[in-house]
Design an enzyme around this catalytic site. Structure first.
Site, PDB file in Angstrom:
ATOM      1  CB  SER A 135      -0.942  -0.040   1.207  1.00 30.18           C
ATOM      2  OG  SER A 135      -1.800   1.085   1.224  1.00 30.18           O
ATOM      3  CE1 TYR A 149      -0.500   4.815  -5.397  1.00 33.41           C
ATOM      4  CE2 TYR A 149      -0.498   6.113  -3.388  1.00 33.41           C
ATOM      5  CZ  TYR A 149      -0.005   5.061  -4.134  1.00 33.41           C
ATOM      6  OH  TYR A 149       0.977   4.252  -3.620  1.00 33.41           O
ATOM      7  CE  LYS A 153      -1.172   1.461  -3.687  1.00 35.56           C
ATOM      8  NZ  LYS A 153      -0.678   0.094  -3.940  1.00 35.56           N
TER       9      LYS A 153
END
Length: 286
Positions: A135, A149, A153
């Site tokens: 991650s 993004y 994650k």
């Protein structure tokens, strides 16, 4: 140490490459799942008995079962699955397209989920295995310009935390790795993607864009050291559910926890007032 068999996605460079090199140097077997097999030809030549190259696109969820079969056919087992392949898109929520958002979800959530499902039967049969989910500190906190993004994650981390509880009774461990800035190709011009800049957010995100584009080659984190830590933990008796990597990750994630707890405490009485007054708190199995 007992030899282990690894599957590492995105092993052509960055963390994936460093992990492959560290595991091979320690006597482990590695299956490099990469889009460009030629990118790891040197490792294939250096470790002909311990290294398998598999042409693989993480976004193709239907290919996960084939990758697992190839691994078991070659090495007979799977000990460590590393979902590492990834990249970022920088842009405001209104600048990032649906296609860009969906692609990162495919890359960081749906692809890794398919690989985990493919690996679990073999791990359960042996009563052991380690799943490493790469991650980011951006999987625990976010800031303007990285919504796409961080969304992918955050999703991976929530999915993986649930997974950890489900597979622990079978001897399978899950470790979510949350690096800060490491000297990988993550910020390289041919990897980092910028959404088309709009007049509305040009000034708002100017600093973020410049920072993300200008840090390549100057990051403080050492991928080789990070790989050594992860490989050592995979061979050890205990792994953390979450592992921040790098000083910045430790400081930033600690700060997020402190601010979050302070906010919960500030609004606690207001939050509690939403419950029915005559109903006791329910007892839950978790």
């Amino acid at each position: 140490m007992t030899s282990q068999t690894w599957i590492i996605t995105g092993a052509s460079r960055g963390f994936g490459r460093a992990l492959a090199e560290s595991a091979l140097a320690g006597g482990d077997h590695v299956v490099a799942a990469v889009r460009r097999p030629e990118s790891v030809a040197d490792l294939a030549a250096a470790y002909p008995d311990d290294f398998l190259v598999a042409e693989f696109d993480v976004r193709d969820v239907n290919a996960a079962a084939g990758l697992m079969r190839a691994t078991l056919d070659r090495f007979g087992r799977i000990d460590v699955l590393v979902n590492n392949a990834g990249r970022a898109v920088v842009g405001a929520v209104e600048e990032v397209t649906d296609a860009q958002l969906r692609e990162l979800m495919d890359l960081h959530l749906f692809g890794p989920a398919a690989l985990v499902r493919a690996a679990l039967p073999a791990m359960r049969a042996r009563g052991a295995g380690t799943i490493v989910q790469m991650s980011s500190q951006g999987g625990r906190m976010s800031f303007p310009g990285v919504s796409t993004y961080s969304a992918s994650k955050f999703a991976l981390e929530g999915w993986s935390e649930s997974l950890a509880g489900e597979v622990a009774p079978f001897g399978i461990r899950v470790m979510i790795v949350e690096p800060s800035r490491f000297r990988t190709d993550f910020n390289a011009a041919d990897v980092l993607e910028f959404a088309e800049t709009s007049p509305t957010y040009r000034e708002v995100l100017a600093g973020v864009r410049a920072d993300m584009a200008g840090t390549d080659g100057r990051q403080e984190g050492d991928p080789a050291r990070a790989a050594e830590i992860i490989v050592s933990l995979a061979h050890g008796d205990d792994v953390p559910l979450r592992l921040p990597l790098g000083r910045e990750a430790v400081e930033r994630i600690s700060g997020v926890h402190r601010r979050g707890l302070a906010e919960v405490e500030r609004w606690a009485e207001t939050a509690r007032s939403a419950d029915f007054e005559d109903v006791p708190a329910s007892a839950r199995p978790i």
